[in-house]
Design a protein around this motif. Structure first.
Motif, PDB file in Angstrom:
ATOM      1  N   VAL A 224      80.403 -11.567  34.978  1.00 42.06           N
ATOM      2  CA  VAL A 224      81.792 -11.590  34.535  1.00 42.06           C
ATOM      3  C   VAL A 224      82.713 -11.671  35.742  1.00 42.06           C
ATOM      4  O   VAL A 224      82.590 -10.892  36.698  1.00 42.06           O
ATOM      5  CB  VAL A 224      82.123 -10.342  33.697  1.00 42.06           C
ATOM      6  CG1 VAL A 224      83.608 -10.299  33.352  1.00 42.06           C
ATOM      7  CG2 VAL A 224      81.292 -10.324  32.416  1.00 42.06           C
ATOM      8  N   GLN A 225      83.647 -12.624  35.706  1.00 46.93           N
ATOM      9  CA  GLN A 225      84.564 -12.835  36.825  1.00 46.93           C
ATOM     10  C   GLN A 225      85.964 -12.311  36.560  1.00 46.93           C
ATOM     11  O   GLN A 225      86.593 -11.739  37.427  1.00 46.93           O
ATOM     12  CB  GLN A 225      84.630 -14.330  37.152  1.00 46.93           C
ATOM     13  CG  GLN A 225      83.315 -14.917  37.609  1.00 46.93           C
ATOM     14  CD  GLN A 225      83.415 -16.403  37.863  1.00 46.93           C
ATOM     15  OE1 GLN A 225      84.042 -17.136  37.098  1.00 46.93           O
ATOM     16  NE2 GLN A 225      82.806 -16.856  38.944  1.00 46.93           N
ATOM     17  N   HIS A 226      86.474 -12.535  35.363  1.00 47.53           N
ATOM     18  CA  HIS A 226      87.806 -12.039  35.020  1.00 47.53           C
ATOM     19  C   HIS A 226      87.964 -12.044  33.509  1.00 47.53           C
ATOM     20  O   HIS A 226      87.141 -12.581  32.766  1.00 47.53           O
ATOM     21  CB  HIS A 226      88.901 -12.887  35.681  1.00 47.53           C
ATOM     22  CG  HIS A 226      88.927 -14.323  35.244  1.00 47.53           C
ATOM     23  ND1 HIS A 226      89.551 -14.750  34.085  1.00 47.53           N
ATOM     24  CD2 HIS A 226      88.422 -15.443  35.815  1.00 47.53           C
ATOM     25  CE1 HIS A 226      89.424 -16.056  33.969  1.00 47.53           C
ATOM     26  NE2 HIS A 226      88.736 -16.509  35.011  1.00 47.53           N
ATOM     27  N   GLY A 227      89.041 -11.410  33.062  1.00 48.74           N
ATOM     28  CA  GLY A 227      89.333 -11.364  31.638  1.00 48.74           C
ATOM     29  C   GLY A 227      90.739 -10.848  31.411  1.00 48.74           C
ATOM     30  O   GLY A 227      91.424 -10.427  32.353  1.00 48.74           O
ATOM     31  N   SER A 228      91.167 -10.874  30.145  1.00 49.45           N
ATOM     32  CA  SER A 228      92.551 -10.542  29.809  1.00 49.45           C
ATOM     33  C   SER A 228      92.616  -9.554  28.661  1.00 49.45           C
ATOM     34  O   SER A 228      91.770  -9.580  27.753  1.00 49.45           O
ATOM     35  CB  SER A 228      93.322 -11.817  29.423  1.00 49.45           C
ATOM     36  OG  SER A 228      93.256 -12.778  30.452  1.00 49.45           O
ATOM     37  N   LEU A 229      93.641  -8.714  28.693  1.00 46.52           N
ATOM     38  CA  LEU A 229      93.941  -7.778  27.613  1.00 46.52           C
ATOM     39  C   LEU A 229      95.407  -7.935  27.237  1.00 46.52           C
ATOM     40  O   LEU A 229      96.270  -8.014  28.113  1.00 46.52           O
ATOM     41  CB  LEU A 229      93.658  -6.335  28.046  1.00 46.52           C
ATOM     42  CG  LEU A 229      92.188  -5.982  28.285  1.00 46.52           C
ATOM     43  CD1 LEU A 229      92.071  -4.608  28.936  1.00 46.52           C
ATOM     44  CD2 LEU A 229      91.399  -6.013  26.977  1.00 46.52           C
TER      45      LEU A 229
END
Length: 234
Positions: A59-64
């Motif tokens: 996993v590199q990045h993500g959003s909330l």
């Protein structure tokens, strides 16, 4: 710019539907870094968006998301009534080999977070004077501009803004656009070498509309399951 490829990031963090239910939570749980969201001062809805991973599954990045679920609308008045803020968490990584061993991935930086936030805001923007046929051309042009701006955080388009991260004042690069605002910064020890206690450092990006960035604070999310996946991301 020391950032990941524009094409890969646009695919990973563009206007695609989020996964739902258990699959989404499992994706977030695979991250080796902590997720950040708005702190406890924000009492509105919180919802999951999406996670981007490399070819090897890391996993590199993500959003909330926080507030209203943004949507692409040609009705400018309706769009401007939306109140939301999205927080992007990006793993702080040095230059490294790609997951398939065929190349090298650039280091992630604050500019990387600024690019993800800028392109994320554009994904939820539709100038009312454009029709469907022209929006793709407009989006390509504006996305390229967002990349250039992210590569020049000391330029005149950006100002400095201090916001709390885990209760500590933290500098962010901030800019306003006709469609909302974008900011980017880093938590402490993004080098990962200090040996101090606490969560590992990450780069943070954020974008929003209808909510002032000046009153925001960020903190580690203790339980991503507190964010609902019931509201579709559109």
């Amino acid at each position: 710019m020391e950032t990941t490829s524009r094409e890969a990031d646009q695919t990973a963090d563009g206007p695609e539907p989020a996964f739902h239910g258990r699959r989404t939570l499992d994706d977030y749980a695979r991250a080796s870094f902590p997720w950040y969201g708005l702190d406890e001062a924000f009492t509105g809805p919180r919802w999951l968006m999406q996670v981007a991973a490399a070819a090897d599954g890391v996993v590199q990045h993500g959003s909330l998301g926080h507030g209203d679920v943004p949507s692409i609308r040609s009705d400018a008045a309706a769009t401007l009534r939306e109140r939301f803020a999205v927080v992007v968490t990006l793993a702080a990584s040095p230059v490294r080999r790609s997951g398939d061993g065929t190349g090298v991935l650039d280091a992630t930086t604050v500019s990387s977070a600024a690019w993800l936030a800028g392109s994320g805001l554009l994904a939820h923007t539709w100038p009312p004077q454009l029709d469907h046929a022209l929006r793709d051309d407009w989006l390509d042009q504006q996305t390229e501009t967002a990349f250039v701006l992210a590569d020049d955080l000391d330029g005149p388009e950006w100002s400095l803004l201090s916001l709390p991260v885990n209760g500590e004042p933290t500098p962010f690069h901030y800019r306003e656009t006709d469609f909302g605002w974008v900011l980017a910064g880093s938590t402490s020890d993004t080098s990962g070498t200090s040996g101090t206690e606490g969560p590992p450092g990450v780069h943070l990006g954020a974008y929003g509309r209808g909510m002032s960035a000046y009153g925001l604070g960020f903190s580690v999310v203790p339980d991503v399951a507190s964010y609902t996946a019931e509201t579709p991301y559109v």
